[in-house]
Write a protein that holds these residues in place. Sequence first.
Motif, PDB file in Angstrom:
ATOM      1  N   LYS A   1       0.831  -1.204   0.000  1.00 24.14           N
ATOM      2  CA  LYS A   1       0.000   0.000   0.000  1.00 24.14           C
ATOM      3  C   LYS A   1       0.865   1.252   0.000  1.00 24.14           C
ATOM      4  CE  LYS A   1      -3.943   0.195   2.243  1.00 24.14           C
ATOM      5  NZ  LYS A   1      -4.941   0.247   3.300  1.00 24.14           N
TER       6      LYS A   1
ATOM      7  N   LYS B   1       1.461   4.857   1.530  1.00 28.77           N
ATOM      8  CA  LYS B   1       1.158   5.522   2.795  1.00 28.77           C
ATOM      9  C   LYS B   1       1.286   7.023   2.606  1.00 28.77           C
ATOM     10  CE  LYS B   1       2.520   1.699   5.745  1.00 28.77           C
ATOM     11  NZ  LYS B   1       3.316   1.273   6.906  1.00 28.77           N
TER      12      LYS B   1
ATOM     13  N   LYS C   1       3.560  11.292   0.002  1.00 25.90           N
ATOM     14  CA  LYS C   1       3.108   9.930  -0.280  1.00 25.90           C
ATOM     15  C   LYS C   1       4.295   9.020  -0.521  1.00 25.90           C
ATOM     16  CE  LYS C   1      -1.207  11.358  -2.420  1.00 25.90           C
ATOM     17  NZ  LYS C   1      -2.067  11.274  -3.601  1.00 25.90           N
TER      18      LYS C   1
ATOM     19  N   ARG D   1       7.605   3.648   7.549  1.00 23.02           N
ATOM     20  CA  ARG D   1       6.741   4.477   8.383  1.00 23.02           C
ATOM     21  C   ARG D   1       6.638   5.924   7.915  1.00 23.02           C
ATOM     22  NH1 ARG D   1       9.348   2.517  13.975  1.00 23.02           N
ATOM     23  NH2 ARG D   1       8.397   0.455  14.068  1.00 23.02           N
TER      24      ARG D   1
END
Length: 159
Positions: A10, A12, A23, A60
């Motif tokens: 995905k 993030k 992004k 992260r």
Amino acid sequence: MNLLDFLFGKKKTVNDPVLGIIKSERIKGENHTKSYSWYAGYLMPNAPEKSSVVLQGNNRAPNPAQLNEIKYILHNLDSLYLKVDEKLAHEGKNQTLSEREAFKNWRNFFYLGAIHPANLDTSLNFELGFDPIDREANGYMSFTYANRELTEMYGEAPK
């Protein structure tokens, strides 16, 4: 989760007060040591469109040191532009008369169009790319930025 996210991971997002939405590329897994690219856009003064900002980071967030250095660049554009003037004056010895004349007024022709890591790592070395304000024009300037200095210049004068 859709099939694409399952297979490739995905994207993030992180919301930054200066850059806005940042992004990531597709991230799969929880390996905090793996490096990922993060992308943002920033509207520079005198720019016809948002400039491209790329950072490296983990799964992260973007690397905090790179993010802080890019914010430093953005908050100190006047200082950066003076360094561009100095570098162009220094490089002028190796340019033709027409190139020197064209680069003398570079602020009328170029805007800071991209800030990207010079290497695909988390160092604070960046490539600063200046694009023509007039989208139909040619020419470019590119600088290597390290230790808050411009170390190398590449370019082609607008014609």
